[in-house]
Design a protein around this motif. Structure first.
Motif, mmCIF file in Angstrom:
data_model
loop_
_atom_site.group_PDB
_atom_site.id
_atom_site.type_symbol
_atom_site.label_atom_id
_atom_site.label_comp_id
_atom_site.label_asym_id
_atom_site.label_seq_id
_atom_site.Cartn_x
_atom_site.Cartn_y
_atom_site.Cartn_z
ATOM 1 N N ASP A 112 -0.221 -12.540 -19.830
ATOM 2 C CA ASP A 112 1.280 -12.077 -19.768
ATOM 3 C C ASP A 112 2.006 -11.939 -18.583
ATOM 4 O O ASP A 112 1.550 -11.429 -17.578
ATOM 5 N N GLN A 113 2.856 -13.018 -18.427
ATOM 6 C CA GLN A 113 3.783 -13.061 -17.146
ATOM 7 C C GLN A 113 4.420 -11.585 -16.573
ATOM 8 O O GLN A 113 4.476 -11.483 -15.402
ATOM 9 N N LEU A 114 4.743 -10.736 -17.448
ATOM 10 C CA LEU A 114 5.317 -9.469 -17.135
ATOM 11 C C LEU A 114 4.257 -8.522 -16.633
ATOM 12 O O LEU A 114 4.332 -7.993 -15.717
ATOM 13 N N VAL A 115 3.050 -8.635 -17.229
ATOM 14 C CA VAL A 115 1.784 -7.902 -16.686
ATOM 15 C C VAL A 115 1.574 -8.311 -15.436
ATOM 16 O O VAL A 115 1.117 -7.684 -14.444
ATOM 17 N N LEU A 120 0.669 -7.686 -9.799
ATOM 18 C CA LEU A 120 0.923 -8.411 -8.242
ATOM 19 C C LEU A 120 1.698 -7.439 -7.374
ATOM 20 O O LEU A 120 1.129 -7.403 -6.310
ATOM 21 N N ASP A 121 2.734 -7.109 -7.845
ATOM 22 C CA ASP A 121 3.851 -6.183 -7.030
ATOM 23 C C ASP A 121 2.863 -4.939 -6.595
ATOM 24 O O ASP A 121 2.922 -4.475 -5.592
ATOM 25 N N ALA A 122 2.328 -4.107 -7.618
ATOM 26 C CA ALA A 122 1.217 -2.941 -7.115
ATOM 27 C C ALA A 122 0.292 -3.461 -6.268
ATOM 28 O O ALA A 122 0.025 -2.585 -5.277
ATOM 29 N N VAL A 123 -0.582 -4.573 -6.470
ATOM 30 C CA VAL A 123 -1.575 -4.867 -5.436
ATOM 31 C C VAL A 123 -0.932 -5.164 -4.246
ATOM 32 O O VAL A 123 -1.547 -4.528 -3.104
ATOM 33 N N THR A 124 0.224 -5.959 -4.021
ATOM 34 C CA THR A 124 0.630 -6.395 -2.556
ATOM 35 C C THR A 124 1.298 -5.075 -1.867
ATOM 36 O O THR A 124 0.827 -4.939 -0.709
ATOM 37 N N LYS A 125 1.836 -4.209 -2.771
ATOM 38 C CA LYS A 125 2.300 -2.945 -2.168
ATOM 39 C C LYS A 125 1.319 -2.075 -1.598
ATOM 40 O O LYS A 125 1.464 -1.331 -0.719
ATOM 41 N N ALA A 126 0.208 -1.860 -2.569
ATOM 42 C CA ALA A 126 -0.590 -0.876 -2.303
ATOM 43 C C ALA A 126 -1.455 -1.299 -0.922
ATOM 44 O O ALA A 126 -1.796 -0.359 -0.233
ATOM 45 N N LEU A 127 -1.864 -2.567 -0.766
ATOM 46 C CA LEU A 127 -2.793 -2.967 0.006
ATOM 47 C C LEU A 127 -2.119 -3.666 1.368
ATOM 48 O O LEU A 127 -2.715 -3.946 2.225
ATOM 49 N N ASN A 128 -0.584 -3.720 1.174
ATOM 50 C CA ASN A 128 0.348 -4.178 2.116
ATOM 51 C C ASN A 128 -0.283 -5.736 2.594
ATOM 52 O O ASN A 128 -0.426 -6.099 3.863
ATOM 53 N N ILE A 129 -0.325 -6.566 1.590
ATOM 54 C CA ILE A 129 -0.830 -7.975 1.779
ATOM 55 C C ILE A 129 0.061 -8.974 1.190
ATOM 56 O O ILE A 129 1.081 -8.541 0.368
ATOM 57 N N SER A 130 0.101 -10.131 1.475
ATOM 58 C CA SER A 130 0.953 -10.958 0.601
ATOM 59 C C SER A 130 0.362 -11.358 -0.603
ATOM 60 O O SER A 130 -0.709 -11.266 -0.828
ATOM 61 N N SER A 131 1.477 -11.958 -1.357
ATOM 62 C CA SER A 131 1.101 -12.470 -2.939
ATOM 63 C C SER A 131 0.193 -13.665 -2.996
ATOM 64 O O SER A 131 -0.683 -13.842 -3.658
ATOM 65 N N ASP A 132 0.197 -14.184 -1.666
ATOM 66 C CA ASP A 132 -0.952 -15.504 -1.917
ATOM 67 C C ASP A 132 -2.295 -15.119 -1.915
ATOM 68 O O ASP A 132 -3.267 -15.855 -1.780
ATOM 69 N N LYS A 133 -2.781 -13.972 -1.443
ATOM 70 C CA LYS A 133 -4.073 -13.328 -1.084
ATOM 71 C C LYS A 133 -4.413 -12.502 -2.599
ATOM 72 O O LYS A 133 -5.537 -12.013 -2.612
ATOM 73 N N VAL A 134 -3.440 -12.639 -3.594
ATOM 74 C CA VAL A 134 -4.087 -12.139 -4.977
ATOM 75 C C VAL A 134 -4.209 -13.198 -6.050
ATOM 76 O O VAL A 134 -3.052 -13.980 -6.052
ATOM 77 N N CYS A 135 -5.167 -12.941 -6.683
ATOM 78 C CA CYS A 135 -5.493 -13.655 -7.833
ATOM 79 C C CYS A 135 -5.428 -12.846 -8.950
ATOM 80 O O CYS A 135 -6.214 -11.763 -9.020
ATOM 81 N N ILE A 136 -4.674 -13.000 -10.092
ATOM 82 C CA ILE A 136 -4.656 -12.269 -11.282
ATOM 83 C C ILE A 136 -4.762 -13.430 -12.543
ATOM 84 O O ILE A 136 -4.114 -14.228 -12.923
ATOM 85 N N THR A 137 -5.819 -12.969 -13.215
ATOM 86 C CA THR A 137 -6.011 -13.962 -14.517
ATOM 87 C C THR A 137 -6.965 -12.994 -15.594
ATOM 88 O O THR A 137 -7.002 -11.899 -15.522
ATOM 89 N N LYS A 138 -6.856 -13.674 -16.785
ATOM 90 C CA LYS A 138 -7.250 -13.190 -17.787
ATOM 91 C C LYS A 138 -8.900 -13.265 -17.905
ATOM 92 O O LYS A 138 -9.465 -14.184 -17.599
#
Length: 138
Positions: A112-115, A120-138
């Motif tokens: 789900d794109q909204l989830v 993505l927003d929560a992880v990048t802000k919590a860890l202070n990293i860029s979005s290209d370092k995060v992979c979110i999948t089902k």
């Protein structure tokens, strides 16, 4: 002249030569031991403990996001952290935590794109990293 002896007299003294040889051999042994003994083992344990703690805290945050469902998180670290010596301070050293290299989030709502956007927003802000370092999948 050193205490009544010339430099050549010091070099000719067998006690001085023996002491110099013993000190030299001890120095070589100490240098060799630092190559054999793994001092980074403790640093690696600290990095793993930091990664585990961070994963758990991140799991608590992400699992509260609406639509995420069941979630698992995996972190990779860029280094094992370091201790920095401070010259003009009451504290002699300060520990710098390891840097997060990447995050994988596997969750039920990963399609789900909204989830995905919220996670993505929560992880990048919590860890202070860029979005290209995060992979979110089902």
């Amino acid at each position: 002249m050193l205490m009544g002896k010339s430099f050549n007299d010091w070099l000719g003294d067998k006690r001085v030569i023996k002491a110099a040889v013993i000190i030299g051999v001890a120095a070589i042994l100490l240098i060799g031991l630092t190559n054999v003994i793994d001092f980074s083992h403790n640093d690696q344990q600290q990095a793993e403990a930091y990664a585990d703690k961070t994963e758990k805290r991140l799991l608590e945050i992400v699992s509260q996001i609406s639509g995420v469902g069941d979630v698992k998180i995996f972190l990779t670290m860029d280094n094992s952290g370091e201790n920095v010596y401070l010259k003009n301070s009451d504290t002699k050293t300060v520990s710098i935590e390891p840097k997060v290299r990447g995050v994988v989030v596997v969750c039920d709502g990963g399609d789900d794109q909204l989830v995905v956007s919220r996670v993505l927003d929560a992880v990048t802000k919590a860890l202070n990293i860029s979005s290209d370092k995060v992979c979110i999948t089902k």
